[in-house]
Design a protein around this motif. Structure first.
Motif, PDB file in Angstrom:
ATOM      1  N   SER A 181      -4.274 -27.279 -27.373  1.00 61.88           N
ATOM      2  CA  SER A 181      -4.508 -27.340 -28.816  1.00 61.88           C
ATOM      3  C   SER A 181      -5.541 -26.264 -29.137  1.00 61.88           C
ATOM      4  N   ARG A 182      -5.063 -25.162 -29.683  1.00 58.34           N
ATOM      5  CA  ARG A 182      -5.927 -24.015 -29.957  1.00 58.34           C
ATOM      6  C   ARG A 182      -5.598 -23.485 -31.348  1.00 58.34           C
ATOM      7  N   GLU A 183      -6.463 -23.757 -32.293  1.00 62.68           N
ATOM      8  CA  GLU A 183      -6.272 -23.263 -33.645  1.00 62.68           C
ATOM      9  C   GLU A 183      -6.877 -21.871 -33.790  1.00 62.68           C
ATOM     10  N   ARG A 184      -6.096 -20.975 -34.385  1.00 62.52           N
ATOM     11  CA  ARG A 184      -6.582 -19.646 -34.684  1.00 62.52           C
ATOM     12  C   ARG A 184      -5.997 -19.214 -36.034  1.00 62.52           C
ATOM     13  N   VAL A 185      -6.762 -18.422 -36.760  1.00 56.64           N
ATOM     14  CA  VAL A 185      -6.271 -17.911 -38.036  1.00 56.64           C
ATOM     15  C   VAL A 185      -5.729 -16.498 -37.815  1.00 56.64           C
ATOM     16  N   PHE A 186      -4.549 -16.261 -38.363  1.00 54.53           N
ATOM     17  CA  PHE A 186      -3.904 -14.951 -38.251  1.00 54.53           C
ATOM     18  C   PHE A 186      -3.755 -14.345 -39.640  1.00 54.53           C
ATOM     19  N   PHE A 187      -4.038 -13.067 -39.727  1.00 57.79           N
ATOM     20  CA  PHE A 187      -3.894 -12.310 -40.968  1.00 57.79           C
ATOM     21  C   PHE A 187      -2.766 -11.304 -40.772  1.00 57.79           C
ATOM     22  N   ILE A 188      -1.836 -11.297 -41.702  1.00 53.85           N
ATOM     23  CA  ILE A 188      -0.726 -10.356 -41.675  1.00 53.85           C
ATOM     24  C   ILE A 188      -0.844  -9.435 -42.882  1.00 53.85           C
ATOM     25  N   GLY A 189      -0.764  -8.148 -42.643  1.00 48.97           N
ATOM     26  CA  GLY A 189      -0.745  -7.188 -43.736  1.00 48.97           C
ATOM     27  C   GLY A 189       0.474  -6.304 -43.596  1.00 48.97           C
ATOM     28  N   ILE A 190       1.297  -6.257 -44.632  1.00 50.25           N
ATOM     29  CA  ILE A 190       2.507  -5.442 -44.618  1.00 50.25           C
ATOM     30  C   ILE A 190       2.378  -4.371 -45.700  1.00 50.25           C
ATOM     31  N   ASN A 191       2.536  -3.118 -45.292  1.00 50.54           N
ATOM     32  CA  ASN A 191       2.476  -2.034 -46.259  1.00 50.54           C
ATOM     33  C   ASN A 191       3.544  -2.243 -47.333  1.00 50.54           C
ATOM     34  N   LYS A 192       3.171  -2.077 -48.586  1.00 49.94           N
ATOM     35  CA  LYS A 192       4.077  -2.353 -49.693  1.00 49.94           C
ATOM     36  C   LYS A 192       5.310  -1.459 -49.676  1.00 49.94           C
ATOM     37  N   LYS A 193       5.233  -0.356 -48.950  1.00 58.61           N
ATOM     38  CA  LYS A 193       6.399   0.512 -48.820  1.00 58.61           C
ATOM     39  C   LYS A 193       7.517  -0.174 -48.031  1.00 58.61           C
ATOM     40  N   LEU A 194       7.142  -1.207 -47.242  1.00 62.58           N
ATOM     41  CA  LEU A 194       8.128  -1.943 -46.453  1.00 62.58           C
ATOM     42  C   LEU A 194       8.518  -3.258 -47.101  1.00 62.58           C
ATOM     43  N   LYS A 195       8.030  -3.519 -48.313  1.00 66.92           N
ATOM     44  CA  LYS A 195       8.227  -4.830 -48.933  1.00 66.92           C
ATOM     45  C   LYS A 195       9.702  -5.174 -49.069  1.00 66.92           C
ATOM     46  N   CYS A 196      10.018  -6.383 -48.663  1.00 68.08           N
ATOM     47  CA  CYS A 196      11.385  -6.870 -48.726  1.00 68.08           C
ATOM     48  C   CYS A 196      11.350  -8.310 -49.200  1.00 68.08           C
TER      49      CYS A 196
END
Length: 381
Positions: A181-196
């Motif tokens: 049981s290991r909680e971690r926070v992940f941040f995802i950033g996607i360049n808007k040029k790749l937005k889908c």
């Protein structure tokens, strides 16, 4: 430089450590082309472990830390020169888990004012200047659970939102088949040029889910505690892969399996530790794991010790690696101290969780590529 044929999407890895998150991304089909780790022993562990792991996968590519300087001293120009021999590719990513001690209770909760906390700021600054197609940042939940940390972090992320769609989520490794049981926070950033629009709904990333293990803490019936040395049967319908038992090495196999015979010996009070019951993990130190339960968060150090369920010893390096979802083909070098080995393991991202997250990122990029090609075809018609 999209994922054409067998061409893999390149990754720059910051605060690499033992490379566990890198392994998850490589298993998902990315390629780590540059890495940074300031600690020399961590770099040795990484080189040996990732090289042996890649060899088991039929890859002859030797692993190495490309830059061992403090990230504070590494310029963008130097990173680009070391990572990309030719031109900067159209698509590449940055991943990393900046040191998290300043956001934990044991670390004094200094937050962004602490020396390690400032490294998170530097990581985000590198993203702003290098402008990758996507980034993934991992840290402890304390980064967002404490209001002052969260508010300051969101102000930093706001400066990136001009170019990136950003979302974050707390994930627990046990929900991805890891016996911990290991909680971690992940941040995802996607360049808007790749937005889908397929993968983003009102700016929210579609986070990975594993239906088999989702909500594992409440889905399954877990045993409580048992007297040390007593015989126990596994509860029915409890997946053995979520139990510490799946990670233990039998005494007869210790010399056959790499790093399995490496563990701290008791200097004194070894017999007294037999009084600690199997599954008694709600202790400040010397927590005895239960063979048919998951492990609490691997955090070896600050006097926290995890004991073997039914042998009167501490768990070994190999057992700790297995609890992090690391393959037995990842071999740590003999010359590095046990303290450093356990510290690298503690700092790592469980490989199966990293892999499933990486697969989601890859799906997004491939969908973005398909959407772009469809748009081009429509305009041509």
């Amino acid at each position: 430089m999209l994922n054409n044929g067998n061409q893999k999407i390149p990754i720059l890895s910051f605060y690499t450590g033992g490379g566990f998150m890198d392994m998850g991304f490589e298993e998902a089909g990315f390629e780590v082309v540059w890495s940074n780790e300031h600690d020399d022993d961590f770099a040795k562990i990484h080189a040996n472990g990732i090289t042996s792991w890649r060899k088991s996968r039929g890859e002859n590519r030797r692993a190495e830390i490309f830059n061992k300087n403090s990230i504070v001293e590494v310029s963008d120009k130097q990173i680009i020169k070391e990572a990309f021999a030719n031109d900067i590719p159209k698509i590449f990513g940055i991943i990393g888990g900046p040191p998290c001690q300043d956001f934990t209770i044991n670390g004094g909760v200094k937050g962004f004012e602490g020396e390690r906390g400032k490294l998170t700021i530097i990581f985000l600054d590198k993203i702003k200047s290098l402008k990758p197609s996507f980034f993934v940042m991992e840290n402890v939940p304390g980064l967002i659970r404490k209001e002052s940390n969260r508010n300051f972090l969101e102000s930093l992320l706001d400066s990136l939102k001009v170019d990136y769609e950003i979302d974050y989520q707390i994930l627990n490794s046990i929900n991805f088949g890891v016996p911990q049981s290991r909680e971690r926070v992940f941040f995802i950033g996607i360049n808007k040029k790749l937005k889908c629009s397929v993968d983003f709904s009102q700016g929210k990333f579609q986070w990975p889910r594993n239906e088999k293990y989702e909500s594992a803490l409440s889905k399954f019936s877990w045993p409580s505690v048992n007297k040390f040395g007593s015989g126990i049967r596994k509860p029915r319908n409890l997946p053995i892969e979520l139990c510490v038992a799946s990670c233990l090495v039998k005494q007869v196999d210790r010399k056959k399996i790499p790093n399995a015979n490496e563990f701290f010996r008791f200097v004194k009070n070894g017999k007294r530790l037999e009084k600690i019951k199997e599954g008694e993990t709600n202790r400040p130190s010397f927590r005895r794991l239960h063979r048919y339960r998951y492990s609490p968060t691997t955090c070896y150090g600050n006097n926290e010790v995890h004991l073997h369920p039914y042998e009167n010893r501490r768990i070994s390096v190999r057992e700790a690696l297995r609890i992090q979802g690391v393959s037995d083909n990842y071999i740590m070098p003999e010359e590095v101290t046990l303290s450093k080995k356990f510290k690298v393991i503690s700092n790592g991202v469980p490989v199966p969780m990293a892999r499933e997250l990486a697969q989601k990122v890859k799906e997004f990029i491939n969908l973005s590529k398909s959407k772009k090609n469809t748009d081009i075809e429509s305009k041509t018609i």
